[in-house]
Design a protein around this motif. Structure first.
Motif, PDB file in Angstrom:
ATOM      1  N   TYR A   1      49.084 -71.837   8.510  1.00  0.00           N
ATOM      2  CA  TYR A   1      48.060 -72.869   8.709  1.00  0.00           C
ATOM      3  C   TYR A   1      46.630 -72.316   8.713  1.00  0.00           C
ATOM      4  O   TYR A   1      45.681 -73.083   8.661  1.00  0.00           O
ATOM      5  CB  TYR A   1      48.285 -73.586  10.039  1.00  0.00           C
ATOM      6  N   TYR A   2      46.460 -71.011   8.821  1.00  0.00           N
ATOM      7  CA  TYR A   2      45.103 -70.441   8.837  1.00  0.00           C
ATOM      8  C   TYR A   2      44.610 -70.084   7.431  1.00  0.00           C
ATOM      9  O   TYR A   2      43.499 -69.589   7.273  1.00  0.00           O
ATOM     10  CB  TYR A   2      45.066 -69.162   9.681  1.00  0.00           C
TER      11      TYR A   2
ATOM     12  N   THR B   1      39.830 -62.657  16.742  1.00  0.00           N
ATOM     13  CA  THR B   1      39.276 -63.955  16.349  1.00  0.00           C
ATOM     14  C   THR B   1      39.254 -64.913  17.547  1.00  0.00           C
ATOM     15  O   THR B   1      38.202 -65.467  17.889  1.00  0.00           O
ATOM     16  CB  THR B   1      40.104 -64.554  15.191  1.00  0.00           C
TER      17      THR B   1
ATOM     18  N   THR C   1      50.141 -73.089  16.533  1.00  0.00           N
ATOM     19  CA  THR C   1      49.476 -73.926  15.537  1.00  0.00           C
ATOM     20  C   THR C   1      50.285 -75.211  15.282  1.00  0.00           C
ATOM     21  O   THR C   1      49.725 -76.308  15.280  1.00  0.00           O
ATOM     22  CB  THR C   1      49.257 -73.137  14.227  1.00  0.00           C
TER      23      THR C   1
ATOM     24  N   THR D   1      41.212 -72.859  17.922  1.00  0.00           N
ATOM     25  CA  THR D   1      42.015 -71.885  17.173  1.00  0.00           C
ATOM     26  C   THR D   1      41.347 -71.686  15.811  1.00  0.00           C
ATOM     27  O   THR D   1      40.289 -72.253  15.549  1.00  0.00           O
ATOM     28  CB  THR D   1      43.503 -72.287  17.072  1.00  0.00           C
ATOM     29  N   GLU D   2      41.998 -70.897  14.957  1.00  0.00           N
ATOM     30  CA  GLU D   2      41.375 -70.515  13.690  1.00  0.00           C
ATOM     31  C   GLU D   2      41.068 -71.753  12.805  1.00  0.00           C
ATOM     32  O   GLU D   2      41.850 -72.711  12.757  1.00  0.00           O
ATOM     33  CB  GLU D   2      42.332 -69.557  12.953  1.00  0.00           C
ATOM     34  N   SER D   3      39.949 -71.687  12.103  1.00  0.00           N
ATOM     35  CA  SER D   3      39.420 -72.839  11.360  1.00  0.00           C
ATOM     36  C   SER D   3      40.380 -73.463  10.336  1.00  0.00           C
ATOM     37  O   SER D   3      40.321 -74.665  10.076  1.00  0.00           O
ATOM     38  CB  SER D   3      38.152 -72.415  10.626  1.00  0.00           C
ATOM     39  N   GLY D   4      41.272 -72.660   9.759  1.00  0.00           N
ATOM     40  CA  GLY D   4      42.166 -73.141   8.702  1.00  0.00           C
ATOM     41  C   GLY D   4      43.036 -74.311   9.134  1.00  0.00           C
ATOM     42  O   GLY D   4      43.434 -75.150   8.310  1.00  0.00           O
ATOM     43  N   ILE D   5      43.307 -74.413  10.435  1.00  0.00           N
ATOM     44  CA  ILE D   5      44.186 -75.482  10.930  1.00  0.00           C
ATOM     45  C   ILE D   5      43.568 -76.860  10.712  1.00  0.00           C
ATOM     46  O   ILE D   5      44.270 -77.865  10.630  1.00  0.00           O
ATOM     47  CB  ILE D   5      44.531 -75.251  12.426  1.00  0.00           C
TER      48      ILE D   5
ATOM     49  N   CYS E   1      39.427 -66.070  10.982  1.00  0.00           N
ATOM     50  CA  CYS E   1      40.121 -64.780  10.897  1.00  0.00           C
ATOM     51  C   CYS E   1      39.877 -64.216   9.479  1.00  0.00           C
ATOM     52  O   CYS E   1      40.400 -64.763   8.500  1.00  0.00           O
ATOM     53  CB  CYS E   1      41.620 -64.965  11.147  1.00  0.00           C
TER      54      CYS E   1
ATOM     55  N   MET F   1      43.026 -63.612   7.335  1.00  0.00           N
ATOM     56  CA  MET F   1      43.718 -64.804   6.825  1.00  0.00           C
ATOM     57  C   MET F   1      43.005 -65.385   5.609  1.00  0.00           C
ATOM     58  O   MET F   1      43.598 -66.078   4.798  1.00  0.00           O
ATOM     59  CB  MET F   1      43.802 -65.863   7.924  1.00  0.00           C
ATOM     60  N   LYS F   2      41.704 -65.096   5.518  1.00  0.00           N
ATOM     61  CA  LYS F   2      40.925 -65.672   4.419  1.00  0.00           C
ATOM     62  C   LYS F   2      40.908 -64.786   3.174  1.00  0.00           C
ATOM     63  O   LYS F   2      40.301 -65.134   2.164  1.00  0.00           O
ATOM     64  CB  LYS F   2      39.468 -65.925   4.875  1.00  0.00           C
TER      65      LYS F   2
END
Ligand code: 13P
Ligand code: SF4
Length: 308
Positions: free
Chosen positions: A32-33, A180, A221, A240-244, A266, A269-270
């Motif tokens: 999800y990130y 992160t 997540t 939590t991490e922005s991707g979610i 993170c 993750m990117k």
């Protein structure tokens, strides 16, 4: 959330990936990130536990793991007959690097009989030296399954403290943390709450202890996504991490989500991009493998968790 590339480029790369994926009999798993465009081309998007279950169950010959190294390594541990690819080999997890097998062996020597619960964010060597694995979605259940009070939780001290508090148990902790989630401060939460007084605060247990205590809900997540879906609240401050946010907007298009801090990104993750996924499918590399002697022991640690 929008893609980080143009729609035109997305369509070209997505089409190339689809053809290669079918040729290779591959499955694409994404956390999800990951970047929104990676989540959109994946066959399955999930949290760490769901991704390891998918990796263990898939019929595909090739697993393209869009995540970080320990996740692809877990897939290689569980499915040794599959080709496991991590499109960006430098995508690691700084928290997983905070414990190594030598350090853990030294601890076990100093504290005889200690039972070791290792967060899945750890290397295969560390898993091989541990008794049982856990993810953020089952850490409480895993600790609860152990008897006695000589238990060490590695490497995430925040997740360990969260599980210990939920169970009223005393544990030993390793001083590891996520770089992160550690960027999120109480000040960020207080500022966000002032701006959005009706919003529920939902955070990942890798956040600092004071933040977990302040939150309305703490979860993995997948847990955070489910909470937002089931909740009657319409607004959420997300720790939590922005991707979610990509998945949150997809499953709850009518609700509002505010990232608790712009720093919740993170970098590892990117690192995965669509170009790297395409190239990985073309070349079947970079491949992740684990030495058989380590793999067998690490598999037993993961399987104890999956059996719960
Ligand atoms: P989840 O188990 O919630 O997917 O989290 C993995 C992770 O790396 C969190 O930082
Ligand atoms: Fe590791 Fe934290 Fe990134 Fe998760 S968010 S992969 S724990 S550094």
């Amino acid at each position: 959330m929008k893609h980080t590339i143009s729609q035109e480029l997305f369509e070209i790369l997505a089409a190339e990936i689809e053809v290669l994926k079918n040729d290779r009999k591959a499955v694409i798993l994404a956390h999800y990130y990951q970047r929104p465009e990676i989540q959109d081309i994946a066959d399955f998007v999930g949290d760490s536990l769901q991704l390891s279950q998918q990796a263990a169950d898939t019929d595909a010959e090739v697993i393209v793991f869009c995540g970080v190294h320990f996740m692809a390594e877990s897939a290689a541990i569980l499915s040794p007959d599959k080709v496991v690819i991590l499109p960006e080999e430098k995508a690691g997890c700084p928290m997983a690097d905070m414990v190594d097998a030598d350090g853990l062996r030294a601890y076990k020597k100093r504290v005889p009989g200690v039972q070791v619960v290792c967060y899945v964010n750890s290397s295969a060597e560390v898993k091989a030296e541990s008794d049982i694995c856990c993810t953020s979605s089952n850490a409480v259940k895993v600790v609860e399954s152990l008897e006695g009070d000589n238990i060490l939780f590695i490497p995430d001290e925040n997740l360990g403290r969260y599980a210990a508090k939920r169970l009223g148990r005393s544990l030993q902790f390793w001083p590891g943390y996520c770089k992160t989630h550690d960027r999120l401060t109480m000040e960020d939460i207080q500022t966000a709450k002032k701006e959005h007084p009706l919003a529920k605060v939902i955070v990942h247990p890798e956040c600092r202890e004071d933040i977990c205590q302040e939150a309305d809900y703490v979860g993995s997540t997948a847990g955070l996504i489910k909470y937002a879906q089931d909740s009657e609240a319409q607004e959420f401050i997300v720790g939590t991490e922005s991707g979610i946010l990509h998945r949150l907007h997809q499953v709850c298009p009518e609700k509002k989500f505010y990232l608790a801090s712009e720093r919740l990104v993170c970098p590892n993750m990117k690192m995965t991009t669509l170009e790297k996924v395409r190239d990985a499918l073309k070349t079947l590399s970079p491949r992740v493998t684990v030495k058989e002697e380590i793999r067998v022991k690490a598999k037993a640690t993961l399987e104890r968790m999956l059996a719960l």
